[in-house]
Design an enzyme around this catalytic site. Sequence first.
Site, PDB file in Angstrom:
ATOM      1  N   LEU A   1       0.859  -1.002   0.017  1.00  0.00           N
ATOM      2  CA  LEU A   1       0.038   0.096  -0.056  1.00  0.00           C
ATOM      3  C   LEU A   1       0.886   1.021   0.011  1.00  0.00           C
ATOM      4  O   LEU A   1       1.614   1.510   0.977  1.00  0.00           O
ATOM      5  CB  LEU A   1      -0.723  -0.006   1.491  1.00  0.00           C
ATOM      6  CG  LEU A   1      -1.992   1.090   1.334  1.00  0.00           C
ATOM      7  CD1 LEU A   1      -3.037   0.952   0.451  1.00  0.00           C
ATOM      8  CD2 LEU A   1      -2.622   1.050   2.748  1.00  0.00           C
ATOM      9  N   HIS A   2       0.860   1.836  -1.310  1.00  0.00           N
ATOM     10  CA  HIS A   2       1.777   2.988  -1.204  1.00  0.00           C
ATOM     11  C   HIS A   2       1.261   4.195  -1.906  1.00  0.00           C
ATOM     12  O   HIS A   2       1.934   5.386  -1.861  1.00  0.00           O
ATOM     13  CB  HIS A   2       3.033   2.632  -1.641  1.00  0.00           C
ATOM     14  CG  HIS A   2       3.288   2.449  -3.130  1.00  0.00           C
ATOM     15  ND1 HIS A   2       2.482   1.237  -3.614  1.00  0.00           N
ATOM     16  CD2 HIS A   2       3.454   3.268  -4.041  1.00  0.00           C
ATOM     17  CE1 HIS A   2       2.775   1.455  -5.134  1.00  0.00           C
ATOM     18  NE2 HIS A   2       3.264   2.630  -5.389  1.00  0.00           N
ATOM     19  N   ARG A   3       0.316   4.025  -2.893  1.00  0.00           N
ATOM     20  CA  ARG A   3      -0.074   5.103  -3.906  1.00  0.00           C
ATOM     21  C   ARG A   3      -0.398   6.581  -3.072  1.00  0.00           C
ATOM     22  O   ARG A   3      -1.199   6.476  -2.042  1.00  0.00           O
ATOM     23  CB  ARG A   3      -1.066   4.648  -4.906  1.00  0.00           C
ATOM     24  CG  ARG A   3      -0.545   3.457  -5.564  1.00  0.00           C
ATOM     25  CD  ARG A   3      -1.576   3.090  -6.616  1.00  0.00           C
ATOM     26  NE  ARG A   3      -1.895   3.931  -7.789  1.00  0.00           N
ATOM     27  CZ  ARG A   3      -1.024   3.637  -9.016  1.00  0.00           C
ATOM     28  NH1 ARG A   3      -0.323   2.737  -8.927  1.00  0.00           N
ATOM     29  NH2 ARG A   3      -1.277   4.722  -9.913  1.00  0.00           N
TER      30      ARG A   3
END
Length: 355
Positions: A199-201
Amino acid sequence: MKVATVVGARPQFIKAAPLSRALKAAQIEEFIVHTGQHQDANMSGSFFSELGLAEPRYQLSINNLPHGAMTGRMLEQIESILLGEQPDMVVVFGDTNSTLAGALAAKKAGIPVAHIEAGMRSGLDFQPEEINRILTDHLSSLLLTSNEEAKEHLLKEGISEDKIVVSGDLSLDLFRWQKTHRRLPAGLELPSSFALLTLHRQENVDEPARLKAWIEALEKVAKHISIVCPLHPRTQARLDKLGLSLPAQIIPPCGHAEILGLTEASTMVLTDSGGLQKEAYFSERPCLTLREATEWTELVEGGSNMLCEPENLEKHFLELQSKALKYPALYGDGKAAIFIARKIREFIESNSSLS
């Protein structure tokens, strides 16, 4: 013959590695410009050594800036490099700010652009990545698509068919090359069954309310299965600032061989990454995509990938867990790099004869 390859983020290193080997075999000189968009050593430096990718000739270290400022500084520096080096072609990958800056710099310097992974569309034209995809495609002279669907997107936008080549996907080349190299992170004790989470966007972690909603949704999933998460530095910073944590076994960012090892060891993948959606597919693992839309629409249409919002994540997890899935070949034969190198050589030779 000389080409400049512009990279800046992990998915581009993954694609550049097999192509670099193929360009060398085709007797095409290549030099790499690394914009530094991913500056963390675990997210950048280790990938070069692990993938057998030559060290960049130019390291620009441009990161942690707003989109416009980042792209502008990259454009200025890449243009200077290209004017000095005078390559026959510039190769760019995917949809990052580095991609667009490389394509713009080349176009302004009168150097043709080859865009690998051209024609991908999420349909969300407000996303920075979608803007980068569309603009880069319309700046490029050679558009190499992963599949026929991407070619159709380009044709609908009025791009001439003689510029488009369906090449297959370089990610599959590397996936097969790394078959004997992939591994689990050293010293890691894993649950017997787990979901792999990344999870990084920007749209998922930069807005506190959105990040909190994902944490609540993941807490519901964690009641059904253990979650393992190699935590991206961007997400770690946002969580620390808010005093929050993910309901997961947190591990440091991983190299590519380790990500593939974790994917194969997992039961399911939960991700907002573009590349990991495909790697889950290659590993025949179902995937929940934590996004409103994906550029890999064929995976959703095939049923192995489901788009999720926080409010339906648990529902889609249970649904996908119960499905009998198939994984037909969608991205070529794993020999895209050799094919692309040949097309680049043919393009340069054709341009040389015209001049």
